[in-house]
Design a protein around this motif. Structure first.
Motif, PDB file in Angstrom:
ATOM      1  N   ALA A 428       0.815  -1.212   0.000  1.00 55.17           N
ATOM      2  CA  ALA A 428       0.000   0.000   0.000  1.00 55.17           C
ATOM      3  C   ALA A 428       0.857   1.275   0.000  1.00 55.17           C
ATOM      4  N   GLU A 429       1.944   1.254   0.759  1.00 52.43           N
ATOM      5  CA  GLU A 429       2.805   2.441   0.826  1.00 52.43           C
ATOM      6  C   GLU A 429       3.469   2.698  -0.520  1.00 52.43           C
ATOM      7  N   ARG A 430       3.924   1.631  -1.170  1.00 53.89           N
ATOM      8  CA  ARG A 430       4.571   1.800  -2.468  1.00 53.89           C
ATOM      9  C   ARG A 430       3.556   2.258  -3.517  1.00 53.89           C
ATOM     10  N   LEU A 431       2.339   1.709  -3.460  1.00 56.48           N
ATOM     11  CA  LEU A 431       1.299   2.151  -4.381  1.00 56.48           C
ATOM     12  C   LEU A 431       0.983   3.631  -4.160  1.00 56.48           C
ATOM     13  N   GLY A 432       0.991   4.046  -2.897  1.00 60.03           N
ATOM     14  CA  GLY A 432       0.778   5.471  -2.604  1.00 60.03           C
ATOM     15  C   GLY A 432       1.888   6.336  -3.174  1.00 60.03           C
ATOM     16  N   ASP A 433       3.128   5.824  -3.154  1.00 64.44           N
ATOM     17  CA  ASP A 433       4.239   6.570  -3.756  1.00 64.44           C
ATOM     18  C   ASP A 433       4.011   6.756  -5.255  1.00 64.44           C
ATOM     19  N   TRP A 434       3.505   5.706  -5.908  1.00 67.45           N
ATOM     20  CA  TRP A 434       3.200   5.827  -7.343  1.00 67.45           C
ATOM     21  C   TRP A 434       2.136   6.897  -7.582  1.00 67.45           C
ATOM     22  N   HIS A 435       1.084   6.847  -6.785  1.00 64.26           N
ATOM     23  CA  HIS A 435       0.010   7.838  -6.954  1.00 64.26           C
ATOM     24  C   HIS A 435       0.546   9.259  -6.763  1.00 64.26           C
ATOM     25  N   THR A 436       1.345   9.457  -5.739  1.00 61.35           N
ATOM     26  CA  THR A 436       1.896  10.797  -5.468  1.00 61.35           C
ATOM     27  C   THR A 436       2.798  11.264  -6.614  1.00 61.35           C
ATOM     28  N   ALA A 437       3.666  10.373  -7.100  1.00 58.91           N
ATOM     29  CA  ALA A 437       4.601  10.747  -8.162  1.00 58.91           C
ATOM     30  C   ALA A 437       3.858  11.079  -9.452  1.00 58.91           C
ATOM     31  N   LEU A 438       2.838  10.274  -9.789  1.00 59.09           N
ATOM     32  CA  LEU A 438       2.094  10.526 -11.031  1.00 59.09           C
ATOM     33  C   LEU A 438       1.242  11.790 -10.921  1.00 59.09           C
ATOM     34  N   GLN A 439       0.752  12.078  -9.736  1.00 63.16           N
ATOM     35  CA  GLN A 439       0.013  13.332  -9.547  1.00 63.16           C
ATOM     36  C   GLN A 439       0.937  14.531  -9.715  1.00 63.16           C
ATOM     37  N   GLN A 440       2.178  14.415  -9.245  1.00 65.34           N
ATOM     38  CA  GLN A 440       3.133  15.509  -9.439  1.00 65.34           C
ATOM     39  C   GLN A 440       3.461  15.706 -10.910  1.00 65.34           C
ATOM     40  N   LEU A 441       3.495  14.596 -11.655  1.00 68.74           N
ATOM     41  CA  LEU A 441       3.726  14.700 -13.101  1.00 68.74           C
ATOM     42  C   LEU A 441       2.486  15.162 -13.854  1.00 68.74           C
TER      43      LEU A 441
END
Length: 459
Positions: A428-441
């Motif tokens: 879940a934490e790693r999936l959240g990192d993906w969501h955060t990074a893609l939102q920044q992009l």
């Protein structure tokens, strides 16, 4: 964004060169590829590369801020010139209670102008573009009013660029002579306003010179204005003005016309002619500006931008900061839909069953495959692009940079975060990192296959 003119493109190109010379090469893999796909000769490709890098790194916005500051600085200097010209007129004529010494008035109006004109001319001959402090003041004021830290890199680049054609002297000449022209026009306007609303008497005074000297000087100075119809005092009038201010209305008007005519011919006209000459030299020289391809910063770009053979592989380190994705930026027509995977393992079957209108670009798992696809997309950008990623992997900097670069090559992009294989669970934490990074992009993403969107363009 307003289109850049040729001078601004050269300016940004020189700025990027100086920046790379001082701080080392920029991450330019995508910029080089886009420059190659745009075609043209080497100078054109170098400029296209620099413009793309400048837009990415904020130099284009800094240029717009600098130009705004330059215009504001010019307005400030113009106001100072107008106020200074008015001050010269008031100093020359006084309050009207005492007679006006015609040669003191003439010295007040033209003395400083003549000294600075000679100084500028000597500087033009012997010191070239480094002579004018007013030009340096304008550049300094432009940078301060721009209020952009990146704008500090622009002024040195502009000076280096203009010095190659020795255009600095002509640009400064337009500025210096233009401001003095404005000041003298302001002085004449105030001069005429004061003469129209006050009564002035004119005299000349001396202790060691004779009356014949003033007669000769007055008539000599009035010879050229007389050709334009300005009055010149007669010998009797000049001699009589040496004793006291004449109360005859004709004498007042004659002296006033002589003074205005001398300022016009020996003050305004030379500045106008010089400003026009400098402007002509500036425009003709500006059209001849070009890149010096012998400079190391440009010569080393020949192979990347006009390669004798295509070379695959990524040689540059990943950037410290990813750049915002603003959507497809290609000017080429985009069409079709494409699915591509990034570093997927063998545990899942790939590709999934795709509609006939969707093409499979395979899995990008090597530098060669990435560069090959990016080169193809630069020539044939898709209308819709889906990027499949395995969220069990961390969203490292290289993968995010590749996603951003792929997204800029398509009109619309979505990232597909794949589900974990059977019997496994996503962190879940790693999936959240993906969501955060893609939102920044600012790249849309989904946890389910976007096949309907790929096929039809909507969900």
């Amino acid at each position: 964004m307003t289109a850049l003119n040729p001078l601004q493109k050269l300016w940004l190109t020189e700025t990027v060169r100086l920046r790379e010379e001082q701080a080392g090469p920029l991450e330019d893999q995508e910029a080089n590829r886009l420059a190659r796909s745009s075609g043209g000769d080497l100078p054109t490709r170098i400029q296209n590369r620099a413009v793309w890098l400048a837009e990415r790194d904020g130099l284009t916005a800094a240029l717009r801020h600098w130009l705004q500051g330059a215009r504001l600085a010019l307005m400030v200097l113009a106001v100072l010139a107008i106020v200074s010209g008015a001050g010269l007129a008031f100093a020359a004529l006084g309050n009207g209670l005492a007679p006006v010494n015609v040669f003191w008035a003439l010295g007040s109006l033209l003395g400083l102008n003549l000294i600075l004109l000679l100084s500028w001319a000597l500087g033009l001959l012997f010191a070239g573009e480094h002579s004018a402090s007013l030009g340096r003041l304008w550049l300094w004021l432009s940078e301060k009013l721009a209020r952009d830290a990146k704008a500090a890199q622009l002024a040195p680049a502009l000076l280096v660029l203009l010095q190659r054609q020795k255009l600095n002297r002509w640009a400064v000449g337009v500025l210096v002579n233009g401001l003095w022209l404005l000041a003298l026009l302001s002085a004449v306007v105030i001069l005429l306003s004061l003469m129209a609303t006050r009564r002035y008497g004119f005299v000349w005074e001396t202790t060691i010179l004779g009356a014949d000297t003033f007669v000769s000087v007055t008539q000599a100075l009035g010879a050229l204005p007389a050709l334009l119809g300005f009055s010149v005092p007669s010998v009797e009038m000049i001699r009589a003005s040496g004793d006291s201010a004449l109360t005859i209305e004709t004498a007042r008007q004659t002296w006033a016309a002589w003074l205005v005519g001398v300022v016009l011919i020996y003050g305004i006209l030379p500045r106008l002619i010089l400003a026009l000459i400098c402007l002509w030299r500036w425009k003709s020289g500006r059209s001849a500006l070009h890149l010096d391809l012998n400079l190391p910063g440009y010569s080393q770009l020949r192979e990347p931008l006009m390669p004798s053979s295509e070379r695959l592989g990524i040689n540059d380190a990943a950037p410290e900061q990813l750049h915002q994705v603003t959507g497809g930026v290609s000017d080429l027509h985009s069409d079709g839909a494409l699915l591509v995977g990034i570093e997927l393992d063998d545990q899942r079957p790939w590709p999934p069953k795709l509609p006939s209108t969707v093409n499979d670009a395979g899995i990008l798992d090597s530098r060669e495959s990435r560069n090959k696809l990016l080169e193809q997309l630069s020539r044939f950008p898709p209308a819709r692009l889906a990027i499949a990623c395995d969220p069990r992997r961390s969203p490292d900097r290289g993968s995010l940079a590749l996603i951003a670069e792929l997204a800029r090559s398509a009109s619309a992009t979505r990232v597909w975060l794949l589900q974990a294989p059977a019997g496994q669970a996503l962190d879940a934490e790693r999936l959240g990192d993906w969501h955060t990074a893609l939102q920044q992009l600012d790249v849309p993403f989904a946890d389910c296959a976007p096949l309907t969107w790929l096929e039809t363009g909507h969900d």
